[in-house]
Design a protein around this motif. Structure first.
Motif, PDB file in Angstrom:
ATOM      1  N   VAL A 155      -0.419  10.434   7.531  1.00  0.00           N
ATOM      2  CA  VAL A 155      -0.111  11.860   7.353  1.00  0.00           C
ATOM      3  C   VAL A 155       1.339  12.084   7.777  1.00  0.00           C
ATOM      4  O   VAL A 155       1.735  11.723   8.887  1.00  0.00           O
ATOM      5  CB  VAL A 155      -1.049  12.739   8.204  1.00  0.00           C
ATOM      6  CG1 VAL A 155      -0.701  14.215   8.032  1.00  0.00           C
ATOM      7  CG2 VAL A 155      -2.501  12.481   7.822  1.00  0.00           C
ATOM      8  N   LYS A 156       2.129  12.673   6.869  1.00  0.00           N
ATOM      9  CA  LYS A 156       3.563  12.862   7.139  1.00  0.00           C
ATOM     10  C   LYS A 156       3.957  14.318   6.983  1.00  0.00           C
ATOM     11  O   LYS A 156       3.512  14.983   6.052  1.00  0.00           O
ATOM     12  CB  LYS A 156       4.402  12.043   6.149  1.00  0.00           C
ATOM     13  CG  LYS A 156       4.105  10.567   6.168  1.00  0.00           C
ATOM     14  CD  LYS A 156       5.085   9.803   5.303  1.00  0.00           C
ATOM     15  CE  LYS A 156       4.843   8.301   5.471  1.00  0.00           C
ATOM     16  NZ  LYS A 156       5.861   7.494   4.773  1.00  0.00           N
ATOM     17  N   ASP A 157       4.844  14.737   7.871  1.00  0.00           N
ATOM     18  CA  ASP A 157       5.498  16.031   7.705  1.00  0.00           C
ATOM     19  C   ASP A 157       6.550  15.844   6.618  1.00  0.00           C
ATOM     20  O   ASP A 157       7.283  14.861   6.633  1.00  0.00           O
ATOM     21  CB  ASP A 157       6.158  16.453   9.029  1.00  0.00           C
ATOM     22  CG  ASP A 157       6.430  17.945   9.077  1.00  0.00           C
ATOM     23  OD1 ASP A 157       6.773  18.507   8.022  1.00  0.00           O
ATOM     24  OD2 ASP A 157       6.301  18.538  10.154  1.00  0.00           O
ATOM     25  N   VAL A 161       1.977  10.208  11.362  1.00  0.00           N
ATOM     26  CA  VAL A 161       0.854   9.706  12.143  1.00  0.00           C
ATOM     27  C   VAL A 161       0.061   8.746  11.260  1.00  0.00           C
ATOM     28  O   VAL A 161      -0.262   9.069  10.111  1.00  0.00           O
ATOM     29  CB  VAL A 161      -0.021  10.866  12.666  1.00  0.00           C
ATOM     30  CG1 VAL A 161      -1.381  10.366  13.092  1.00  0.00           C
ATOM     31  CG2 VAL A 161       0.675  11.555  13.848  1.00  0.00           C
ATOM     32  N   VAL A 162      -0.169   7.557  11.791  1.00  0.00           N
ATOM     33  CA  VAL A 162      -1.009   6.566  11.121  1.00  0.00           C
ATOM     34  C   VAL A 162      -2.195   6.331  12.038  1.00  0.00           C
ATOM     35  O   VAL A 162      -2.006   5.912  13.185  1.00  0.00           O
ATOM     36  CB  VAL A 162      -0.243   5.241  10.892  1.00  0.00           C
ATOM     37  CG1 VAL A 162      -1.118   4.224  10.187  1.00  0.00           C
ATOM     38  CG2 VAL A 162       1.045   5.488  10.108  1.00  0.00           C
ATOM     39  N   THR A 163      -3.392   6.635  11.582  1.00  0.00           N
ATOM     40  CA  THR A 163      -4.543   6.592  12.496  1.00  0.00           C
ATOM     41  C   THR A 163      -5.845   6.323  11.742  1.00  0.00           C
ATOM     42  O   THR A 163      -5.989   6.672  10.575  1.00  0.00           O
ATOM     43  CB  THR A 163      -4.654   7.935  13.266  1.00  0.00           C
ATOM     44  OG1 THR A 163      -5.824   7.895  14.083  1.00  0.00           O
ATOM     45  CG2 THR A 163      -4.745   9.138  12.346  1.00  0.00           C
ATOM     46  N   VAL A 209       8.298   2.219   1.970  1.00  0.00           N
ATOM     47  CA  VAL A 209       7.633   3.138   2.902  1.00  0.00           C
ATOM     48  C   VAL A 209       8.411   4.447   2.936  1.00  0.00           C
ATOM     49  O   VAL A 209       7.847   5.535   2.937  1.00  0.00           O
ATOM     50  CB  VAL A 209       7.568   2.523   4.318  1.00  0.00           C
ATOM     51  CG1 VAL A 209       6.936   3.504   5.307  1.00  0.00           C
ATOM     52  CG2 VAL A 209       6.797   1.221   4.304  1.00  0.00           C
ATOM     53  N   GLU A 210       9.732   4.320   2.992  1.00  0.00           N
ATOM     54  CA  GLU A 210      10.592   5.505   3.051  1.00  0.00           C
ATOM     55  C   GLU A 210      11.994   5.097   2.662  1.00  0.00           C
ATOM     56  O   GLU A 210      12.372   3.939   2.766  1.00  0.00           O
ATOM     57  CB  GLU A 210      10.628   6.066   4.476  1.00  0.00           C
ATOM     58  CG  GLU A 210      11.184   5.038   5.457  1.00  0.00           C
ATOM     59  CD  GLU A 210      11.569   5.574   6.818  1.00  0.00           C
ATOM     60  OE1 GLU A 210      11.677   6.798   6.965  1.00  0.00           O
ATOM     61  OE2 GLU A 210      11.783   4.749   7.713  1.00  0.00           O
ATOM     62  N   PHE A 211      12.775   6.094   2.246  1.00  0.00           N
ATOM     63  CA  PHE A 211      14.220   5.927   2.132  1.00  0.00           C
ATOM     64  C   PHE A 211      14.859   6.732   3.239  1.00  0.00           C
ATOM     65  O   PHE A 211      14.409   7.835   3.560  1.00  0.00           O
ATOM     66  CB  PHE A 211      14.742   6.484   0.802  1.00  0.00           C
ATOM     67  CG  PHE A 211      14.571   5.561  -0.370  1.00  0.00           C
ATOM     68  CD1 PHE A 211      15.125   4.292  -0.373  1.00  0.00           C
ATOM     69  CD2 PHE A 211      13.876   5.979  -1.497  1.00  0.00           C
ATOM     70  CE1 PHE A 211      14.989   3.449  -1.470  1.00  0.00           C
ATOM     71  CE2 PHE A 211      13.730   5.147  -2.599  1.00  0.00           C
ATOM     72  CZ  PHE A 211      14.288   3.878  -2.583  1.00  0.00           C
TER      73      PHE A 211
END
Ligand code: AMP
Ligand code: GLY
Length: 416
Positions: free
Chosen positions: A142-144, A154-156, A272-274
């Motif tokens: 879950v990402k803002d 949050v990775v859970t 995953v992200e830039f």
């Protein structure tokens, strides 16, 4: 060449050190910099996120090149303002920096460019969030949507924790979980062409064994001896160049570092992200190894004249950095505590200390002013030797309540 580095962390200290080594850099300034950059550059009190103040400073210093460290500076439009004033800037315009500042924008660029990434849904309501969590299953990601300095994710396995984080976000992105080791690859871009630096690995969680909350990064090392041959070429061809081309086709020529955060999953490389800037603390180890003068490279990017065939030179051996964090980091770092032992740490062979979250008190003593206080760098002929130097040095830092991970680069060192 007169160069101004914007920012005040360990990354900026590493940038300043690397620029200081470049014989074409005759004059080096930092805004605001930190007590570490003061040893190699002139620090100037300036709010780096204030475009007018930065342009005024750069003009006053007759700056040939501004190098931007933090994303907040880019998002504030400092690159736009400098270019409008005719000052070369290494760092993208605010619109292109959305590749970092908006996860939804990044996903849209990746979709259009065919860049492999985690499947994701932008959620407008908690009903959407629940549906997305159940569609992907655990572990939940879950990402803002906005900027959160690496702490908005949050990775859970815990569905309630995933829901609680989603409820606290402005706009929520729920993603498919990516397994496999992570790699950070920085590409220097001039709007059209890109040249990769050495890949590095970062340790994002606060505690040993990748436990605890996400942080800005607790340590890093390079080279990645275990990475598959051809990884960098593959990422340049399937991730960096397509993203750069897509941005350019939208009228957003990208000048600066395109930082690809990658997962090497069982299904192949995924983004995953830039990020729109150098990573912190990966920059500390990558620039340690760079033998090609940095200033000339960044200036060529800023002027749109990077030679795509340039062969960068690298020092042999390895570098490891261990971040010494303040008590309470990442939740609530304690400020104002004295930091001692830096000379003793630097007496360790192959080691040196980069300032990250320090300032000087009235007596000239370094005190904590940020969560990541120091980035202790160790170097050596291989990862094991570099790691030993970094830990020997980190162990000599005296700071009440400080903590650092003890397993940075441990697996890579053991693998040889
Ligand atoms: P980000 O802010 O997107 O870089 O995410 C911070 C960290 O969260 C990443 O470096 C990963 O460790 C973790 N993370 C983010 N997205 C995923 C994903 N889809 N699967 C697994 N881990 C992730
Ligand atoms: N080390 C991770 C980052 O700079 O975002």
């Amino acid at each position: 060449m007169r160069v101004l580095v914007l920012g005040s962390g360990g990354r900026e200290h590493a940038l300043a050190r690397a620029l200081h080594r470049d014989p074409s850099v005759t004059d080096l300034h930092c805004g605001p910099g930190n007590p570490g950059t003061a040893a190699v550059a002139v620090n100037h009190q300036v709010d780096p996120t204030d475009p007018n103040a930065v342009v005024e400073l750069a003009e006053r210093l007759r700056t040939d090149l501004v190098v931007v460290g933090p994303e907040a500076v880019l998002v504030a439009g400092v690159g736009d303002a400098l270019r409008a004033a005719g000052i070369a800037c290494f760092g993208p315009d605010a619109a292109a920096a959305q590749i970092e500042a908006s996860k939804a924008f990044a996903k849209e660029i990746m979709r259009a460019a065919g860049v492999p990434t985690a499947d994701a849904q932008v959620c407008e309501s908690m009903v959407d969030v629940e549906a997305a969590l159940d569609a992907y299953g655990p572990p939940y990601v879950v990402k803002d949507d906005g900027l959160a300095a690496g702490k908005g994710v949050v990775v859970t396995e815990d569905r309630d924790a995933a829901l609680a984080h989603a409820a606290a976000c402005d706009r929520v992105v729920v993603e498919e979980y990516l397994d496999g080791p992570e790699v950070s690859l920085f590409a220097l871009c001039d709007g059209v062409h890109a040249v990769p630096l050495l890949p590095a690995q970062d340790f994002k969680r606060a505690l040993d064994g990748d436990e605890g909350p996400n942080t800005g990064g607790m340590g890093a090392y390079t080279p990645l001896t275990w990475a598959p041959a051809g990884l960098v070429d593959e990422v340049m061809a399937t991730v960096v160049q397509p993203a750069l081309d897509e941005l350019r086709s939208r009228g957003l020529p990208y000048v600066g570092v395109l930082y690809a955060g990658l997962a090497l999953t069982s299904g192949g490389v995924r983004v995953v992200e830039f990020n729109a800037r150098f990573g912190d603390p990966e920059t500390q180890v990558v620039l340690d190894r760079l033998a090609t003068p940095l200033g000339g490279l960044l200036h060529a990017c800023a002027l749109g004249g990077l030679d795509p065939a340039v062969e960068l030179a690298w020092h042999p051996g390895a570098a490891v950095t261990v971040v010494v964090a303040a008590e309470g980091y990442p939740a609530a770092p304690v400020k104002g505590d004295p930091v001692a032992g830096i000379p003793e740490a630097e007496a360790v062979g192959g080691a040196y200390v980069l300032h990250a979250g320090t300032s000087l008190d009235g007596d000239g003593v370094p005190v904590t002013s940020g969560g990541r206080v120091l980035s202790v760098v160790g170097t050596g002929p291989d990862v094991a030797a570099a790691r030993a130097a970094a830990y020997a040095a980190a162990g000599r830092i005296r700071l009440r309540g400080a903590h650092f991970r003890t397993d940075i680069a441990a697996k890579a060192a053991a693998a040889g």
